[in-house]
Design an enzyme around this catalytic site. Structure first.
Site, PDB file in Angstrom:
ATOM      1  N   GLU A 136      33.879  22.443  79.699  1.00 31.27           N
ATOM      2  CA  GLU A 136      33.223  23.023  80.749  1.00 31.27           C
ATOM      3  C   GLU A 136      34.134  22.749  81.982  1.00 31.27           C
ATOM      4  O   GLU A 136      34.940  21.976  81.867  1.00 31.27           O
ATOM      5  CB  GLU A 136      31.821  22.468  80.861  1.00 31.27           C
ATOM      6  CG  GLU A 136      31.914  20.953  81.066  1.00 31.27           C
ATOM      7  CD  GLU A 136      30.550  20.360  80.630  1.00 31.27           C
ATOM      8  OE1 GLU A 136      29.700  20.442  79.612  1.00 31.27           O
ATOM      9  OE2 GLU A 136      30.045  19.272  81.243  1.00 31.27           O
ATOM     10  N   LYS A 138      35.435  21.075  85.391  1.00 27.51           N
ATOM     11  CA  LYS A 138      35.546  19.724  85.988  1.00 27.51           C
ATOM     12  C   LYS A 138      35.246  20.134  87.397  1.00 27.51           C
ATOM     13  O   LYS A 138      36.320  20.382  88.291  1.00 27.51           O
ATOM     14  CB  LYS A 138      36.808  18.947  85.780  1.00 27.51           C
ATOM     15  CG  LYS A 138      36.448  17.700  86.344  1.00 27.51           C
ATOM     16  CD  LYS A 138      37.973  16.971  85.931  1.00 27.51           C
ATOM     17  CE  LYS A 138      37.946  15.476  86.332  1.00 27.51           C
ATOM     18  NZ  LYS A 138      37.568  15.153  87.877  1.00 27.51           N
ATOM     19  N   ASP A 140      34.849  20.149  91.432  1.00 35.18           N
ATOM     20  CA  ASP A 140      35.582  18.948  92.433  1.00 35.18           C
ATOM     21  C   ASP A 140      34.617  18.962  93.569  1.00 35.18           C
ATOM     22  O   ASP A 140      34.798  19.559  94.565  1.00 35.18           O
ATOM     23  CB  ASP A 140      36.813  19.594  92.719  1.00 35.18           C
ATOM     24  CG  ASP A 140      37.637  18.557  93.508  1.00 35.18           C
ATOM     25  OD1 ASP A 140      37.455  17.550  93.494  1.00 35.18           O
ATOM     26  OD2 ASP A 140      38.754  19.077  93.918  1.00 35.18           O
ATOM     27  N   TYR A 249      25.686  18.048  84.795  1.00 41.92           N
ATOM     28  CA  TYR A 249      26.330  18.465  83.689  1.00 41.92           C
ATOM     29  C   TYR A 249      26.072  17.379  82.570  1.00 41.92           C
ATOM     30  O   TYR A 249      26.972  17.517  81.548  1.00 41.92           O
ATOM     31  CB  TYR A 249      27.748  18.508  83.985  1.00 41.92           C
ATOM     32  CG  TYR A 249      28.288  17.418  84.916  1.00 41.92           C
ATOM     33  CD1 TYR A 249      28.552  16.216  84.539  1.00 41.92           C
ATOM     34  CD2 TYR A 249      28.779  17.957  86.241  1.00 41.92           C
ATOM     35  CE1 TYR A 249      29.009  15.412  85.554  1.00 41.92           C
ATOM     36  CE2 TYR A 249      29.312  16.970  87.130  1.00 41.92           C
ATOM     37  CZ  TYR A 249      29.332  15.688  86.673  1.00 41.92           C
ATOM     38  OH  TYR A 249      29.705  14.766  87.525  1.00 41.92           O
ATOM     39  N   LYS A 361      43.296  17.828  83.544  1.00 39.54           N
ATOM     40  CA  LYS A 361      43.500  18.162  85.168  1.00 39.54           C
ATOM     41  C   LYS A 361      44.517  19.216  85.318  1.00 39.54           C
ATOM     42  O   LYS A 361      45.497  19.354  84.663  1.00 39.54           O
ATOM     43  CB  LYS A 361      44.142  16.922  85.709  1.00 39.54           C
ATOM     44  CG  LYS A 361      43.063  15.705  85.453  1.00 39.54           C
ATOM     45  CD  LYS A 361      42.091  15.640  86.574  1.00 39.54           C
ATOM     46  CE  LYS A 361      42.573  14.803  87.786  1.00 39.54           C
ATOM     47  NZ  LYS A 361      41.677  14.697  88.787  1.00 39.54           N
ATOM     48  N   CYS A 455      55.180  18.338 129.143  1.00 41.62           N
ATOM     49  CA  CYS A 455      55.359  19.481 128.323  1.00 41.62           C
ATOM     50  C   CYS A 455      56.747  19.605 127.564  1.00 41.62           C
ATOM     51  O   CYS A 455      57.612  19.846 128.251  1.00 41.62           O
ATOM     52  CB  CYS A 455      55.009  20.668 129.122  1.00 41.62           C
ATOM     53  SG  CYS A 455      54.958  22.215 128.268  1.00 41.62           S
ATOM     54  N   CYS A 458      57.915  23.476 129.267  1.00 40.57           N
ATOM     55  CA  CYS A 458      58.021  23.718 130.828  1.00 40.57           C
ATOM     56  C   CYS A 458      58.224  22.467 131.613  1.00 40.57           C
ATOM     57  O   CYS A 458      58.395  22.505 132.629  1.00 40.57           O
ATOM     58  CB  CYS A 458      57.112  24.300 131.248  1.00 40.57           C
ATOM     59  SG  CYS A 458      55.314  23.548 131.479  1.00 40.57           S
ATOM     60  N   CYS A 473      49.149  20.623 128.668  1.00 42.40           N
ATOM     61  CA  CYS A 473      49.756  21.194 129.712  1.00 42.40           C
ATOM     62  C   CYS A 473      49.136  21.924 130.525  1.00 42.40           C
ATOM     63  O   CYS A 473      48.498  22.698 130.183  1.00 42.40           O
ATOM     64  CB  CYS A 473      51.114  21.869 129.135  1.00 42.40           C
ATOM     65  SG  CYS A 473      52.146  22.710 130.548  1.00 42.40           S
ATOM     66  N   CYS A 478      52.992  28.163 131.759  1.00 46.74           N
ATOM     67  CA  CYS A 478      54.041  27.633 130.914  1.00 46.74           C
ATOM     68  C   CYS A 478      54.038  28.928 129.623  1.00 46.74           C
ATOM     69  O   CYS A 478      53.303  29.457 129.206  1.00 46.74           O
ATOM     70  CB  CYS A 478      53.296  26.473 130.400  1.00 46.74           C
ATOM     71  SG  CYS A 478      54.169  25.766 128.726  1.00 46.74           S
TER      72      CYS A 478
HETATM   73  S1  IVH Z   1      30.851  14.164  82.538  1.00 43.96           S
HETATM   74  C1  IVH Z   1      30.054   9.682  81.181  1.00 43.96           C
HETATM   75  N1  IVH Z   1      31.354  16.816  83.416  1.00 43.96           N
HETATM   76  O1  IVH Z   1      34.574  13.968  87.119  1.00 43.96           O
HETATM   77  C2  IVH Z   1      30.893  11.138  81.636  1.00 43.96           C
HETATM   78  N2  IVH Z   1      31.973  14.946  84.822  1.00 43.96           N
HETATM   79  O2  IVH Z   1      36.996  12.184  87.228  1.00 43.96           O
HETATM   80  C3  IVH Z   1      30.048  11.495  82.866  1.00 43.96           C
HETATM   81  N3  IVH Z   1      32.917  15.696  86.957  1.00 43.96           N
HETATM   82  O3  IVH Z   1      32.831  10.967  87.422  1.00 43.96           O
HETATM   83  C4  IVH Z   1      30.966  12.612  83.480  1.00 43.96           C
HETATM   84  N4  IVH Z   1      32.805  17.707  86.435  1.00 43.96           N
HETATM   85  O4  IVH Z   1      31.916  12.868  88.951  1.00 43.96           O
HETATM   86  C5  IVH Z   1      31.416  15.419  83.578  1.00 43.96           C
HETATM   87  N5  IVH Z   1      31.544  18.721  84.029  1.00 43.96           N
HETATM   88  C6  IVH Z   1      31.861  17.596  84.051  1.00 43.96           C
HETATM   89  C7  IVH Z   1      32.259  17.218  85.400  1.00 43.96           C
HETATM   90  C8  IVH Z   1      32.449  15.935  85.617  1.00 43.96           C
HETATM   91  C9  IVH Z   1      33.065  16.996  87.203  1.00 43.96           C
HETATM   92  C10 IVH Z   1      33.298  14.435  87.860  1.00 43.96           C
HETATM   93  C11 IVH Z   1      32.443  13.308  87.456  1.00 43.96           C
HETATM   94  C12 IVH Z   1      33.391  12.145  86.948  1.00 43.96           C
HETATM   95  C13 IVH Z   1      34.526  12.711  87.397  1.00 43.96           C
HETATM   96  C14 IVH Z   1      35.676  11.874  86.612  1.00 43.96           C
END
Ligand code: IVH
Length: 716
Positions: A136, A138, A140, A249, A361, A455, A458, A473, A478
């Site tokens: 799934e 991640k 941000d 999540y 990542k 400045c 000028c 300025c 200018c």
């Molecule tokens: S699972 C025990 N699922 O990424 C595990 N984390 O770098 C619980 N994050 O602390 C986390 N998307 O804040 C999980 N689909 C996802 C996520 C996710 C973002 C964040 C979360 C975590 C951090 C780790």
């Protein structure tokens, strides 16, 4: 969450409710549960499914009807009523609260080999030849944990140090995709802790940063910081306006009727009657996310993929990386989790992270570099901006070699010195920013960044207004300012004269063809045609573009004038307020403040602009040249135009009787409130106003206007 039958029924009851509202304005008491149910349904359709079934206006009508009923019948209010998201006043502080289960972070991986290695370990720890994974996004953003007890949201906490975080429940309630209540009891769940990420989507982040820039405040480097900062705001109403979103999540803790009762405070939930648990708890992670989705949460149920083979996982994460920019929000990787919850338990965790999950990542949007020099640029308002020259570095696909470092405050806040190692971020379509420096890497040869006193263009003495963070300025002739003003006037969001880009403006200025904004319309095309690189065709195109610009809509001209604090959004508001741009010359600061989103500072700046003879003369000359300064689409206050606006009168009115004024508001669809609260939009102040005025001054969302302003408003 809602099947087809329920959807049909709710849509029908919505129509009945709206019908009742338009005829009688007040809901009968026995309809209130239906009204709440309908509002929850439409919030879900809008914020979770992104597929609304009614218009914003209809939603507002339903909401206001419930609000009115509850104001008249306070005893009927339930803590999960849709109206209860709205916080009252300012939050004093965010109390520390312990998570039910520590919020561990995730192990990171950056390559195919890392994932293959992790897959081997997963197989070894579970003793299985094939392990099912769930992949799934991640997300941000800023991580949060939510606790629901007896079906009600009772607490939301930031990550903090992973053990203890800050309680931000009131602010999280502003996120409309987070349900205030959910039928966990159907699964026999008494208490549940859910983790997720709060996000600001890219569009809202852009608007957020544009507003900061308009106000002369350095923009934020990424939506994550914007989401985290918003969650910690003390003004809940302001949080609500930022339209945060949340994905949930992970379920970290569950107490069911079969194990133990929850131990936290139940005072608010004493009416709770556990139902017979007719549904079984899921045994997989993807099942848990499906359960959350069915209960009305925005879980990544549609975004996840259950995959058995690690080679397919690798293919999927690589594809996801190529599609990352198409998403409306930022993701910085993918998370791969062992899907079976029992297997997760078998694999267990280290003190830092679970062994059953790994983050993959994406290529960083950040990079480190060396701050080698600082130059100073003079903008169109005379602001002298320090620009950091860095050792060129690749960030998210582009080479960055210079970055604005805004002003002295920013330099101090980020602790920047010449020679420092700095962290750069380039997030989405936002211009790169310096996130921080690394003072721990200093060698002793670094130097303080010193500011010029004159400045750099000028040589005029620089000046720093006390209330501002920038040096300016103040020589309006200018060269840098004149050239920047022309560049701004022709830019994409302003008059959009593309063929007259930055380089040509500079060139034509140096050759004496351009002197100011009006000279754009008097370019000697035959002379230009003699220049190297300018064929007849390109000159003809330039001429057409300049001619066409005379018919640009008013908001583009307003933006192009470069009035301080007036960005694209404010320019659009201003453009709809007048029939002719020069009408602003007769506006007072107070009248300007009546316009949407125009605060004291912005109003002052607009007022100053239109009270400057040279500016008025510029506009007159432009009009004489043929530039359109009229607006045919001025918004006129019609019957019903005060719909949704709440008024209160205080003090003695001179021209109208109080009852007459109140009747006028109601006739135009507005409402009269009995006291000052954050629900009030306008306080109309007569002579000798007292306590109400003082109270209203403390609530920034209330516009305080005079009787004259009020009359002007009604007459349009
Ligand atoms: S699972 C025990 N699922 O990424 C595990 N984390 O770098 C619980 N994050 O602390 C986390 N998307 O804040 C999980 N689909 C996802 C996520 C996710 C973002 C964040 C979360 C975590 C951090 C780790």
């Amino acid at each position: 969450m809602y099947n087809q039958q329920q959807t049909k029924e709710l849509q029908k009851s919505t129509a009945n409710l709206l019908q009742a509202i338009s005829s009688s304005q007040q809901q009968p008491a026995n309809q209130i549960d239906l009204l709440r149910e309908a509002l929850r349904f439409h919030e879900y359709r809008y914020y979770v499914q992104a597929d609304p079934l009614i218009s914003d206006y209809e939603y507002d009508m339903l909401y206001k009807s419930l609000e009115k009923f509850e104001a008249d019948n306070p005893a009927s209010i339930t803590i999960d009523s849709p109206t209860q998201r709205v916080g009252k006043g300012l939050i004093k502080d965010f109390p520390k609260k312990q998570h039910l289960v520590p919020m561990l972070s995730l192990q990171n991986s950056y390559s195919q080999e890392d994932l293959l290695d992790w897959d081997r370990k997963a197989k070894a720890l579970t003793g299985l030849a094939v392990v099912e994974y769930c992949a799934e996004p991640k997300f941000d953003g800023a991580s949060i944990s939510l606790i629901y007890e007896n079906d009600l949201l009772i607490r939301a906490v930031t990550r903090g140090d992973g053990i203890i975080g800050d309680e931000i429940t009131t602010n999280v309630k502003q996120i409309k995709s987070v349900p205030l209540s959910a039928k966990f009891s159907k699964y026999g769940i008494l208490q549940i802790e859910i983790r997720g990420e709060v996000l600001m989507n890219k569009k809202n982040f852009k608007a957020f940063n544009d507003k900061l820039i308009e106000e002369g405040i350095p923009p934020l480097a990424n939506p994550r910081n914007a989401a985290a900062g918003t969650l910690r705001m003390k003004d809940t109403a302001a949080v609500s306006k930022k339209n945060l979103e949340a994905f949930l999540y992970h379920v970290s803790y569950i107490a069911t009727t079969d194990n133990q009762r929850p131990t936290t405070d139940k005072s608010q939930t004493s009416n709770f009657k556990p139902q017979a648990s007719d549904l079984k708890l899921p045994t997989t992670h993807s099942g848990m996310l499906e359960m959350l989705w069915q209960l009305g949460f925005r879980s990544p149920q549609k975004e996840l993929q259950v995959i058995k083979d690690i080679s397919h996982v690798i293919k999927h994460v690589n594809e996801s990386e190529t599609q990352r920019d198409e998403l409306p929000y930022e993701i910085d990787g993918m998370v791969i989790k062992v899907n079976n919850l029992l297997l997760q338990e078998v694999m267990g965790m280290t003190s830092h992270h679970p062994r059953w999950a790994i983050a993959y990542k994406f290529k960083a949007r950040q990079a480190t570099s060396q701050l080698i020099n600082v130059t100073f640029q003079v903008g169109r308002t005379g602001a002298v901006t320090p620009v950091a020259k860095i050792t060129p570095v690749q960030v998210a696909g582009v080479t960055v070699s210079s970055i604005s470092i805004h002003n002295k405050d920013f330099i101090e806040e980020k602790n920047l010195m010449l020679g420092d190692t700095v962290l750069i971020e380039r997030s989405g379509d936002v211009i790169p920013q310096i996130v921080k420096s690394f003072p721990e890497l200093r060698t002793g040869t670094e130097q303080v960044i010193s500011f010029p006193t004159c400045c750099p263009v000028c040589n005029h003495q620089l000046f720093k207004p006390e209330e501002e963070a920038v040096w300016r300025c103040i020589n309006i002739n200018c060269k840098a300012q004149v050239v920047e003003r022309i560049i701004h006037f022709v830019s994409k969001d302003a008059m959009d004269i593309r063929s007259l880009g930055e380089a040509n403006v500079k060139k034509f200025y140096d050759m004496g063809f351009l002197k100011n904004i009006t000279s754009i319309y008097a370019l000697p095309y035959d002379e230009l045609a003699k220049l190297e690189g300018f064929g007849n065709k390109s000159i003809a195109n330039l001429q057409i573009a300049i001619e066409n610009s005379k018919q640009q809509p008013l908001h583009r001209i307003i933006y192009g004038l470069g009035i301080r604090y007036v960005g694209v959004t404010t320019a659009k508001v201003l453009a709809t307020a007048v029939k002719h741009l020069l009408d602003f010359a007769s506006y007072t600061e107070e009248q300007l403040q009546l316009l949407e989103d125009v605060g004291v500072k912005v109003a002052k700046s607009i007022f100053q602009f239109f009270n400057d003879k040279e500016n008025i003369s510029l506009l007159q000359q432009l009009e004489h040249i043929g530039v359109q300064l009229k607006n045919d689409k001025k918004k006129v206050v019609n019957e019903g135009d005060l719909a949704g606006q709440a008024f209160l009168f205080t003090g003695t009115l001179n021209q109208l009787k109080r009852s007459e004024a109140e009747a006028l508001v109601e006739k135009k669809g507005g409402k009269i409130l009995g006291s000052v609260s954050s629900k009030l939009n306008y306080l109309v102040v007569g002579d000798d106003a007292g306590g109400k005025l003082e109270k209203a001054k403390k609530i920034t969302s209330i516009k305080i206007i005079s009787e004259e302003d009020f009359i002007q408003m009604l007459s349009g």
